[in-house]
Design an enzyme around this catalytic site. Structure first.
Site, PDB file in Angstrom:
ATOM      1  N   PRO A   2     -12.346 -10.948 -33.073  1.00  0.00           N
ATOM      2  CA  PRO A   2     -10.097 -11.166 -32.359  1.00  0.00           C
ATOM      3  C   PRO A   2     -10.206 -11.441 -33.747  1.00  0.00           C
ATOM      4  CG  PRO A   2     -11.982 -11.614 -30.284  1.00  0.00           C
ATOM      5  CD  PRO A   2     -13.068 -11.525 -32.000  1.00  0.00           C
ATOM      6  N   GLU A   3      -9.133 -11.339 -33.918  1.00  0.00           N
ATOM      7  CA  GLU A   3      -7.769 -11.890 -35.361  1.00  0.00           C
ATOM      8  C   GLU A   3      -7.012 -12.265 -34.819  1.00  0.00           C
ATOM      9  OE1 GLU A   3      -9.370 -13.103 -37.998  1.00  0.00           O
ATOM     10  OE2 GLU A   3     -10.672 -11.395 -38.416  1.00  0.00           O
ATOM     11  N   HIS A  89     -21.861 -11.627 -18.680  1.00  0.00           N
ATOM     12  CA  HIS A  89     -21.575 -11.577 -20.471  1.00  0.00           C
ATOM     13  C   HIS A  89     -20.101 -12.805 -20.110  1.00  0.00           C
ATOM     14  CE1 HIS A  89     -24.587  -9.474 -21.709  1.00  0.00           C
ATOM     15  NE2 HIS A  89     -23.963  -8.659 -22.088  1.00  0.00           N
ATOM     16  N   ARG A 107     -21.593 -11.807 -26.855  1.00  0.00           N
ATOM     17  CA  ARG A 107     -21.904 -12.581 -28.211  1.00  0.00           C
ATOM     18  C   ARG A 107     -22.141 -13.643 -28.108  1.00  0.00           C
ATOM     19  NH1 ARG A 107     -20.924  -8.900 -33.607  1.00  0.00           N
ATOM     20  NH2 ARG A 107     -22.719 -10.555 -34.510  1.00  0.00           N
ATOM     21  N   ARG A 151      -5.966 -24.245 -56.318  1.00  0.00           N
ATOM     22  CA  ARG A 151      -7.141 -23.697 -55.637  1.00  0.00           C
ATOM     23  C   ARG A 151      -7.758 -22.894 -56.467  1.00  0.00           C
ATOM     24  NH1 ARG A 151      -4.711 -25.646 -51.239  1.00  0.00           N
ATOM     25  NH2 ARG A 151      -6.002 -25.885 -49.017  1.00  0.00           N
TER      26      ARG A 151
END
Ligand SMILES: [Zn+2]
Length: 271
Positions: A2-3, A89, A107, A151
């Site tokens: 998920p973003e 889960h 997971r 950077r």
């Protein structure tokens, strides 16, 4: 994984409904990425004030302390009045008088962590290094360009690091760099101000578009256990290795940058 847009849509799916709820009980399943840090029984009786988001963390503000939730690689939150027994889960339940908030995470890279406040060392460790929110007014050109100039790493790596601007994950970084016409391997410090501006606008556009697409699925999302895939954003380069660029027809290239796949058009994206 998920973003930011998926996390924000998750937040929108339950934030209003859970605000004001009283916690009845909390239950832990198998260990997640980090321990809760408090006896879950202690949470009973506390109230949920609001749910905020910072980067990919959801902050559940309580009348005393807060919970920091992270969905990890495969986590999904659901909130509803159906109190079905926890499955194998389902590793965190927050039962409230408004419904049950449940973390489903096969997971187990996700986490639920208690902190007494945002000033708590643990909360500062998790949230302290996060860059500016890309969809906020704080994401403005001068600071962004100044940060890039400091950077030397490739621009794609700098975006993924999240300490300059937070929440631009692998897919959205590739897509934003394509839209900005910037090769992912360019050293961040070499980007001119006009190119930084194109990138800033592209990042906002890509994330806002994903949020819009995700927002339209919000009705289904309230009980969207297991729905951890990406919103169906039209991908211009991501996962399109060898296929013709949608803009110029040149085959899309795939390279590895820091263990992650990067996709770009060698003609449209200038070094
Ligand atoms: Zn092209």
């Amino acid at each position: 994984m998920p973003e930011l847009p998926e996390v924000e849509v998750t937040r929108l799916s339950f934030a209003e409904r859970i605000a004001g709820a009283r916690i009845l009980s909390a239950r832990l399943g198998k260990p997640l990425r980090w321990p809760l840090g408090i006896d879950p029984q202690v949470l009973a009786g506390r109230c949920v004030k609001a749910v905020r988001r910072r980067g990919k963390y959801l902050l559940v503000d309580l009348d005393e302390g807060l919970l920091l939730l992270h969905l990890g690689m495969s986590g999904a939150l659901s909130f509803g009045s159906h109190r079905t027994p926890a499955g194998v889960h389902d590793h965190f339940d927050l039962d409230t008088d408004r419904g049950l908030l449940r973390l489903h995470d096969p997971r187990r890279f996700g986490a639920v962590v208690y902190a007494s406040s945002e000033a708590d060392p643990l909360a500062r460790k998790l949230l302290g290094g996060l860059g500016v929110e890309p969809l906020s007014d704080g994401f403005e050109l001068n600071a962004f360009h100044q940060g890039l100039r400091q950077r030397r790493a490739p621009i794609k790596q700098v975006l993924l690091a999240g300490d300059l601007v937070v929440g631009v994950g692998n897919i959205y970084a590739s897509e934003a760099l394509f839209r900005a016409g910037i090769r992912p391997t360019v050293a961040a410090c070499r980007l001119s101000k006009p190119r930084a501006e194109r990138l800033r606008v592209a990042i906002r556009d890509v994330l806002a578009r994903a949020l819009q697409v995700g927002g339209s699925t919000l009705r289904d999302f309230s009980n969207a256990q297991g729905q951890s895939g990406y919103f169906q954003l039209e991908m211009l380069v991501y996962d399109r290795a060898g296929q013709p660029c949608r803009q110029c027809g040149t085959p899309i290239r795939q390279i590895r940058q820091g263990q992650r796949s990067t996709f770009y058009c060698p003609a449209c994206q200038k070094p």
